[in-house]
Scaffold this motif. Structure first.
Motif, PDB file in Angstrom:
ATOM      1  N   MET A 221       4.949  -5.344  -0.743  1.00  0.00           N
ATOM      2  CA  MET A 221       4.651  -4.221  -2.062  1.00  0.00           C
ATOM      3  C   MET A 221       5.854  -3.830  -2.891  1.00  0.00           C
ATOM      4  O   MET A 221       5.641  -3.940  -3.916  1.00  0.00           O
ATOM      5  N   ILE A 222       6.800  -3.596  -2.090  1.00  0.00           N
ATOM      6  CA  ILE A 222       8.126  -3.560  -2.739  1.00  0.00           C
ATOM      7  C   ILE A 222       8.636  -4.682  -3.231  1.00  0.00           C
ATOM      8  O   ILE A 222       9.324  -4.618  -4.592  1.00  0.00           O
ATOM      9  N   GLU A 223       8.694  -5.887  -2.741  1.00  0.00           N
ATOM     10  CA  GLU A 223       9.194  -6.899  -3.105  1.00  0.00           C
ATOM     11  C   GLU A 223       8.246  -7.347  -4.586  1.00  0.00           C
ATOM     12  O   GLU A 223       8.822  -8.049  -5.451  1.00  0.00           O
ATOM     13  N   LYS A 224       6.891  -6.760  -4.671  1.00  0.00           N
ATOM     14  CA  LYS A 224       6.135  -7.256  -5.704  1.00  0.00           C
ATOM     15  C   LYS A 224       6.619  -6.307  -7.057  1.00  0.00           C
ATOM     16  O   LYS A 224       7.012  -6.792  -7.972  1.00  0.00           O
ATOM     17  N   LEU A 225       6.891  -5.143  -6.763  1.00  0.00           N
ATOM     18  CA  LEU A 225       7.438  -4.260  -7.833  1.00  0.00           C
ATOM     19  C   LEU A 225       8.717  -4.775  -8.367  1.00  0.00           C
ATOM     20  O   LEU A 225       9.294  -4.743  -9.361  1.00  0.00           O
ATOM     21  N   LEU A 307       3.387   6.686  -2.691  1.00  0.00           N
ATOM     22  CA  LEU A 307       3.807   5.409  -2.829  1.00  0.00           C
ATOM     23  C   LEU A 307       2.733   4.643  -3.074  1.00  0.00           C
ATOM     24  O   LEU A 307       2.686   3.511  -3.650  1.00  0.00           O
ATOM     25  N   PHE A 308       1.841   4.405  -2.063  1.00  0.00           N
ATOM     26  CA  PHE A 308       0.742   3.445  -2.139  1.00  0.00           C
ATOM     27  C   PHE A 308      -0.237   3.531  -3.236  1.00  0.00           C
ATOM     28  O   PHE A 308      -0.733   2.522  -3.408  1.00  0.00           O
ATOM     29  N   GLU A 309      -0.315   4.560  -4.095  1.00  0.00           N
ATOM     30  CA  GLU A 309      -0.669   4.593  -5.245  1.00  0.00           C
ATOM     31  C   GLU A 309       0.231   4.302  -6.363  1.00  0.00           C
ATOM     32  O   GLU A 309      -0.166   3.546  -7.146  1.00  0.00           O
ATOM     33  N   ILE A 310       1.105   4.860  -6.247  1.00  0.00           N
ATOM     34  CA  ILE A 310       2.153   4.792  -7.399  1.00  0.00           C
ATOM     35  C   ILE A 310       2.511   3.322  -7.505  1.00  0.00           C
ATOM     36  O   ILE A 310       2.765   2.935  -8.652  1.00  0.00           O
ATOM     37  N   VAL A 311       3.059   2.829  -6.312  1.00  0.00           N
ATOM     38  CA  VAL A 311       3.855   1.497  -6.558  1.00  0.00           C
ATOM     39  C   VAL A 311       3.221   0.344  -7.272  1.00  0.00           C
ATOM     40  O   VAL A 311       3.425  -0.282  -8.179  1.00  0.00           O
ATOM     41  N   PRO A 312       1.837   0.071  -6.719  1.00  0.00           N
ATOM     42  CA  PRO A 312       0.851  -0.840  -7.357  1.00  0.00           C
ATOM     43  C   PRO A 312       0.622  -0.592  -8.551  1.00  0.00           C
ATOM     44  O   PRO A 312       0.709  -1.514  -9.487  1.00  0.00           O
ATOM     45  N   ALA A 313       0.461   0.689  -9.116  1.00  0.00           N
ATOM     46  CA  ALA A 313       0.140   1.052 -10.532  1.00  0.00           C
ATOM     47  C   ALA A 313       1.425   0.739 -11.259  1.00  0.00           C
ATOM     48  O   ALA A 313       1.584  -0.241 -12.492  1.00  0.00           O
ATOM     49  N   LEU A 314       2.583   0.930 -10.749  1.00  0.00           N
ATOM     50  CA  LEU A 314       3.901   0.773 -11.493  1.00  0.00           C
ATOM     51  C   LEU A 314       4.220  -0.769 -11.565  1.00  0.00           C
ATOM     52  O   LEU A 314       4.644  -0.999 -12.657  1.00  0.00           O
TER      53      LEU A 314
END
Ligand SMILES: Cc1cc2nc3c(=O)[nH]c(=O)nc-3n(C[C@H](O)[C@H](O)[C@H](O)COP(=O)(O)OP(=O)(O)OC[C@H]3O[C@@H](n4cnc5c(N)ncnc54)[C@H](O)[C@@H]3O)c2cc1C
Ligand SMILES: Nc1ncnc2c1ncn2[C@@H]1O[C@H](COP(=O)(O)O)[C@@H](O)[C@H]1O
Lengths: 323, 260
Positions: A221-225, A307-314
């Motif tokens: 998820m971090i790598e995708k961001l 972060l599980f909500e914010i990171v994908p949205a970001l």
């Protein structure tokens, strides 16, 4: 009136960004103080940097071409640069604080018995070179002066902006004598990271994950961001020690020091050792569900949330904004 | 195999410097001193090599005031497998630059023929990353830096060196200088009995005169220490609606901070 030699580092014919950042900084300094900027470039094949060097501010570009420069060899590259410095006597020699530069600069300084100051983020001239550099992993800055005729200064990548305000550089080939017999430690193989991966210390944007990501299965998820930003992916020591990601990703006092334009910390509390490695980033974003987390003290923008909500949205929002 | 490992005592990574403005010198009186974390990897690697070969001797070498470094040498070096230690204690080296330290170390190391000399990649106080490479040059030895894995044979070694965006495999003949990074090993902790026994191991204290050199002078001087530039106030973005928060942040990063 300092004359400044700038080492134009190439790897497999690719010029390191820090080379042009240093050339720009050197030109700004000599425009104010007098003196000239000399690019020095070692390469193995036709890799003409004359016009690039000129654009970024070099007055002259000294190039040496030899098959030995296809791969870094501490001994041979030191021979070449030592010969150049002895002949031309620059007041300052700028070398990028890259993996290669950190090997080359100290060896060169020890061979010539001259001054060596690493990881500079500021460079001025007041009757001699004055270098500003972070110490104690950025907890404070030191101003260092030198009494040596030549001072080798390692420049931290991204500390200076690259500009194209120079003109034309005069090309001046040189042919150092290389004693191949002196080469000992040899690179026998290289393993490059997957194509498209940005290296952490050179990246303009870094997105890091900490223990807040809960488990190794969530690092992607971090790598995708990071991918959405065109960024490199970093990590806190907590998740490196837990074995969730490789040590090469660790940011901090005992990891990598990074100073990107933008640092995004996701689920990282902001321990002093982590801050040490990233607090000189130009813009810092923190995403943490604890609004009292120390990371918010150094952040420019903060979201106190899951972060599980914010990171994908970001990830989506950044992809949209960057088109 | 004779192995030397160079260790430095540094302020604990928790140390707060907290300067209000520029000062000519740091007040170090309250600092808690520890072994440089990277040097622990060097010590562990040296001991592991000795253990794997079933023979050899590991000497820890440090430049610093004897009274200050005694505990570190005992607990972090001798108690975890180093056989002896050398301290270069010379008032003239206080606050010396890396090249001066390297000159003192080279003089101390020259007295024996080591097959391997290990360093940390950097000291976490001056953050110089210089002393190991400089010592290699002064001793006329090859150096492999930033090693993350190591394989030592009788007369050569193979190491993996981390570089930007990859890894290089490097081969070198012995003797060789190595600078060690994290990932190389897991440093062991000293046991109480071993700390007791470490007190019996030899520690030699020398000054520059005893090494047959003039105290090396420094080309560089730290004129001033200053606090890092202050950071502005944080702008908090409400998180109630994650999608809206994400959009607002993205827009601020583009239009306000201009970083994307
Ligand atoms: C000698 C030494 C050297 C060190 N060197 C380094 C170094 O180089 N780099 C480094 O990073 N550390 C280093 N450390 C370790 C450092 O002290 C911290 O332990 C470490 O940085 C903590 O990592 P973390 O922030 O990921 O974990 P934690 O401190 O556990 O923080 C996790 C954070 O995630 C947040 N969180 C949890 N769940 C969520 C969620 N769902 N959404 C959003 N947020 C969430 C929590 O609020 C918390 O703030 C070093 C320590 C020592 C002693
Ligand atoms: N005073 C010292 N005594 C012994 N070794 C040192 C000393 N200073 C530095 N070193 C070694 O050199 C490495 C790099 O230090 P530095 O170049 O100061 O960042 C350290 O990890 C140590 O292994």
């Amino acid at each position: 009136m300092p004359n400044i030699a700038v080492f134009i580092e190439q790897r497999a014919g690719q010029i390191k960004k820090v080379a042009w950042q240093m050339t720009t900084a050197a030109r700004q300094l000599v425009d104010a103080e007098g003196g000239e900027v000399w690019g020095v470039h070692l390469h193995a094949s036709d890799c003409d940097v004359t016009s690039e060097a000129g654009k970024h501010g070099a007055h002259k570009i000294f190039t040496a071409e030899a098959p030995q420069f296809a791969r870094y060899d501490s001994e041979l590259w030191t021979q070449a640069l030592a010969a150049f410095i002895q002949e031309h006597q620059p007041d300052i020699v700028l070398v990028g604080s890259t993996a290669l530069g950190k090997d080359l600069a100290p060896r060169l300084a020890a061979r010539l018995d001259c001054a060596c100051i690493s990881d500079a983020v500021g460079l001025t001239w007041q009757d001699g070179v004055v270098v500003k550099r972070p110490v104690f992993a950025g907890k404070c800055f030191a101003e260092v002066t030198s009494t040596a005729a030549t001072t080798i200064v390692g420049i931290r990548p991204n500390a200076f902006a690259q500009e194209e305000t120079g003109g034309e550089a005069e090309a001046a080939p040189f042919g150092p004598t290389l004693d191949d017999g002196a080469a000992r430690a040899r690179v026998t193989a290289e393993e490059t990271a997957a194509a498209g991966k940005v290296s952490l210390t050179e990246a303009e944007v870094v997105v890091s994950g900490g223990r807040g990501i809960k488990g190794p299965e969530n690092y992607p998820m971090i790598e995708k961001l990071a991918e959405a930003f065109g960024a490199a992916a970093g990590a806190s020591r907590a998740i490196v020690d837990a074995g969730w990601v490789d040590y090469s990703h660790q940011v901090g006092q005992t990891g990598k020091t990074v100073a990107p334009n933008l640092y995004v910390a996701c689920g990282i509390s902001g321990a002093i050792q982590h801050l040490a490695g990233m607090s000189s980033s130009k813009c810092i974003v923190a995403i943490n569900k604890d609004e009292n987390a120390p990371i918010f003290k150094v952040a420019d923008y903060g979201i106190a949330g899951d972060l599980f909500e914010i990171v994908p949205a970001l990830t989506e929002a950044i992809a949209e904004v960057r088109g | 195999m004779k192995i030397a490992v160079c260790v430095k005592q540094v302020p604990d990574s928790e140390t707060r410097i907290g300067l209000a403005g520029p000062v000519p010198e740091l007040d170090r009186s309250s600092f808690t001193m520890i072994i440089n974390p990277y040097d622990q990897f060097a010590v562990e690697e040296a001991v592991k090599i000795k253990e794997a070969l079933g023979e050899g001797e590991v000497t820890a070498v440090t430049v610093g005031p004897e009274a200050g470094v005694r505990e570190m040498l005992k607990k972090d070096c001798l108690a975890v497998g180093c056989d002896k230690a050398v301290v270069v204690d010379d008032a003239a080296l206080e606050g010396a630059e890396p090249l001066a330290i390297a000159k003192a170390l080279a003089a101390a190391l020259k007295r024996e023929s080591y097959d391997l000399i290990l360093f940390g990649i950097k000291a976490i106080d001056d953050d110089a990353s210089q002393v190991g490479v400089m010592t290699a040059e002064l001793l006329g030895l090859p150096h492999v830096g930033y090693i993350g894995a190591l394989d030592v044979a009788a007369d050569k070694l193979t190491a993996r060196r981390e570089i930007e965006g990859g890894v290089e495999v490097v081969e070198s003949p012995l003797p060789c200088v190595l600078t060690c990074g994290k990932g190389l090993n897991e440093p062991r902790l000293p046991s109480l009995p071993n700390i007791m026994k470490a007190g019996m191991k030899p520690v030699e204290v020398v000054d520059c005169a005893a090494l047959g050199i003039d105290a090396p002078s420094s080309h560089t001087t730290v004129k001033q220490y200053s606090p890092p530039p202050p950071r502005g106030e944080v702008t908090m973005i409400p998180a109630d609606d994650p999608a809206a928060a994400a959009r607002e942040l993205a827009q601020k990063l583009r239009d306000e901070a201009k970083v994307i």
